[in-house]
Design a protein around this motif. Structure first.
Motif, PDB file in Angstrom:
ATOM      1  N   PHE A 121       0.833  -1.207   0.000  1.00  0.00           N
ATOM      2  CA  PHE A 121       0.000   0.000   0.000  1.00  0.00           C
ATOM      3  C   PHE A 121       0.866   1.256   0.000  1.00  0.00           C
ATOM      4  O   PHE A 121       0.586   2.217  -0.725  1.00  0.00           O
ATOM      5  CB  PHE A 121      -0.931   0.014   1.209  1.00  0.00           C
ATOM      6  N   ARG A 175       2.249   1.678  -3.444  1.00  0.00           N
ATOM      7  CA  ARG A 175       1.271   1.945  -4.490  1.00  0.00           C
ATOM      8  C   ARG A 175       0.690   3.351  -4.407  1.00  0.00           C
ATOM      9  O   ARG A 175       0.212   3.889  -5.401  1.00  0.00           O
ATOM     10  CB  ARG A 175       0.128   0.933  -4.403  1.00  0.00           C
ATOM     11  N   LEU A 176       0.680   3.930  -3.222  1.00  0.00           N
ATOM     12  CA  LEU A 176       0.099   5.256  -3.049  1.00  0.00           C
ATOM     13  C   LEU A 176       0.689   6.285  -4.008  1.00  0.00           C
ATOM     14  O   LEU A 176      -0.043   7.091  -4.591  1.00  0.00           O
ATOM     15  CB  LEU A 176       0.279   5.710  -1.596  1.00  0.00           C
ATOM     16  N   THR A 219      -8.238  -1.261  -3.216  1.00  0.00           N
ATOM     17  CA  THR A 219      -6.978  -0.655  -2.780  1.00  0.00           C
ATOM     18  C   THR A 219      -6.458   0.327  -3.824  1.00  0.00           C
ATOM     19  O   THR A 219      -5.996   1.422  -3.491  1.00  0.00           O
ATOM     20  CB  THR A 219      -5.922  -1.745  -2.516  1.00  0.00           C
ATOM     21  N   ASP A 220      -6.530  -0.074  -5.101  1.00  0.00           N
ATOM     22  CA  ASP A 220      -6.118   0.838  -6.170  1.00  0.00           C
ATOM     23  C   ASP A 220      -6.910   2.132  -6.105  1.00  0.00           C
ATOM     24  O   ASP A 220      -6.356   3.229  -6.212  1.00  0.00           O
ATOM     25  CB  ASP A 220      -6.329   0.187  -7.537  1.00  0.00           C
ATOM     26  N   THR A 231      -5.966   4.433  -3.293  1.00  0.00           N
ATOM     27  CA  THR A 231      -4.778   5.225  -3.599  1.00  0.00           C
ATOM     28  C   THR A 231      -5.128   6.392  -4.521  1.00  0.00           C
ATOM     29  O   THR A 231      -4.526   7.466  -4.420  1.00  0.00           O
ATOM     30  CB  THR A 231      -3.681   4.371  -4.257  1.00  0.00           C
ATOM     31  N   GLY A 290      -4.112   9.646  -3.026  1.00  0.00           N
ATOM     32  CA  GLY A 290      -2.943  10.150  -3.748  1.00  0.00           C
ATOM     33  C   GLY A 290      -3.099  11.547  -4.329  1.00  0.00           C
ATOM     34  O   GLY A 290      -2.295  12.440  -4.028  1.00  0.00           O
TER      35      GLY A 290
END
Length: 453
Positions: free
Chosen positions: A43, A46-47, A177-178, A181, A185
């Motif tokens: 995580f 990926r952020l 989760t994507d 982000t 993000g």
């Protein structure tokens, strides 16, 4: 620690077509032994994926560049990521994830630093584009690597309806989760850029990528077994599958939605004097997708995954067709939320399908082609939207998501027959309900042995 396997070890134990759909909750999934050892650092790593594009946009415009220039530099970074990312995925399948990931994060940190220096020095646009190439190419493909770990981890339980349902839930979780982000993000990048400096936004992005990437690479016990080809055997790319090519082409349209939205939302917010609100509006769009992804993962689907993808993609096109007509940020946020509700179901279905079309030794590469397609679509969408905004105003940029999604849907519908697995590339189909279950393992005599990477 090593493991030995051949692709012929898998067994064909198809489920009954009329069996009730299996359903696995997120709680049961997250209690999988060893899952959190790679999910937590993943995580963090990926952020920054969602911070890079926003950070480049705000850096270039914040140092005097036009929206067209900012969109082009962002596009160059995304194109580099789209073209090089699948190659790093292929290398990860062959040599192990850690072997590829460690040098990648070092290159990313150095190239982002170079881009910051050039932008603050008011360097010409061509030099910014040149620096954006390694910055985008070195974005670590964490999402694809995590999905490959889930497939390896859950596939080790044996081919069954239960393991298939777990993989389907895992893919839904990864999509959520994507999207998380993409909520956090852009807001984080915009907040840092406006409250500290545009440079600080990209510095944060590079630092998170570096630390998270190294921490993820250190979790070798959960990495999938790498498939080593016999000497002299030719390695076939995942892109050799017509179905993978179709899915990559369709997902290009989703990437165009992301790219067009990023640039257009920023420009629209700037035109009404609320530049800092851009991250929030884009976050609402991604939040809609996140909510849809959560719901998608808890439903025991009876409809075939191919039908699900076409349905959600159709809803995406309908949602995107309204964006250009929104008169203010409030209505734009509502329209973006509705549009976002179709994103996660489309992507989950795409990743579910692509996992059934390739053999074990090409899964990371296959997932990365879809991730790369998103990046390439984002690149084209950013560049075209930036040009339209410069010449016709911010609302014109919202035509890009509508057109991009429309073209992707047309390809998907007209060539949907390519999405049926031919010979069964995977032992575990990532889905649940009708059309999900197990598929015979593909015979690949050129692949022998594996070692933990």
């Amino acid at each position: 620690m090593t493991a030995r396997r051949t692709v012929d070890d898998a067994t064909d134990t198809p489920t009954a077509p009329d069996a009730a759909p299996a359903r696995v909750g997120y709680g049961a999934l997250l209690r999988t032994p060893g899952a959190w050892t790679f999910l937590a650092p993943a995580f963090v790593a990926r952020l920054p994926y969602a911070m890079l594009g926003m950070g480049i946009l705000m850096l270039v415009t914040g140092t005097g560049g036009s929206w067209g220039t900012a969109g082009t530099v962002t596009a160059v970074a995304a194109v580099a990521q789209a073209l090089i990312g699948p190659q790093t995925g292929r290398l990860a399948d062959r040599y192990g994830q850690a072997t590829v990931l460690v040098p990648t994060v070092f290159v990313h940190a150095a190239s982002v630093a170079a881009l910051i220096v050039l932008a603050n020095g008011h360097a010409p646009a061509w030099s910014l584009c040149l620096a954006a190439v390694p910055a985008g190419a070195s974005v670590p493909q964490i999402g694809a690597m995590v999905r490959a770990r889930w497939v390896a981890k859950l596939g080790a339980e044996g081919a069954s309806a239960s393991s298939a349902a777990k993989v389907g839930t895992a893919f839904a979780f990864e999509s959520v989760t994507d999207e998380l982000t993409f909520v956090v993000g852009p807001i984080l990048a915009a907040k840092i850029a406006t409250s500290v400096s545009p440079s600080a936004s990209l510095i944060t992005e590079a630092a998170l990528t570096f630390v998270g990437g190294l921490a993820f690479a250190a979790q070798r016990r959960t990495a999938p077994a790498r498939i080593v080809p016999r000497p002299g055997a030719q390695r076939v790319s995942a892109l050799a599958s017509p179905g993978v090519r179709l899915l990559a082409g369709a997902i290009l349209g989703v990437g165009a939605v992301f790219g067009g939205m990023q640039v257009s939302v920023n420009a629209f917010a700037d035109s009404v004097g609320q530049h800092a609100a851009a991250g929030t509006v884009y976050g609402i769009f991604a939040g809609g997708s996140m909510v849809a992804g959560v719901l998608y993962g808890v439903i025991a689907w009876r409809r075939a995954v191919q039908q699900r993808m076409i349905t959600s993609y159709t809803l995406l096109v309908l949602g995107c067709s309204t964006l250009w007509a929104m008169p203010n940020l409030v209505t734009l946020s509502i329209a973006g939320l509705v549009c976002g509700l179709a994103i996660a179901p489309t992507l989950i279905s795409g990743y579910t399908l692509v996992e059934t079309l390739v053999a074990d030794g090409a899964k990371t590469e296959a997932f990365t082609w879809l991730t790369g397609a998103i990046g390439l679509g984002l690149a084209v969408g950013s560049m075209v939207a930036g040009g339209l905004i410069d010449s016709h105003g911010p609302s014109a940029g919202f035509l890009v998501p509508a057109v991009g999604a429309g073209l992707g849907l047309a390809a998907l519908v007209s060539l949907r027959h390519l999405l049926a697995p031919s010979g069964g590339a995977s032992t575990v189909v990532a889905g649940s309900g009708a059309g999900a279950g197990t598929v015979p393992a593909a015979a690949e005599p050129q692949l022998v042995g594996a070692a933990k990477g």
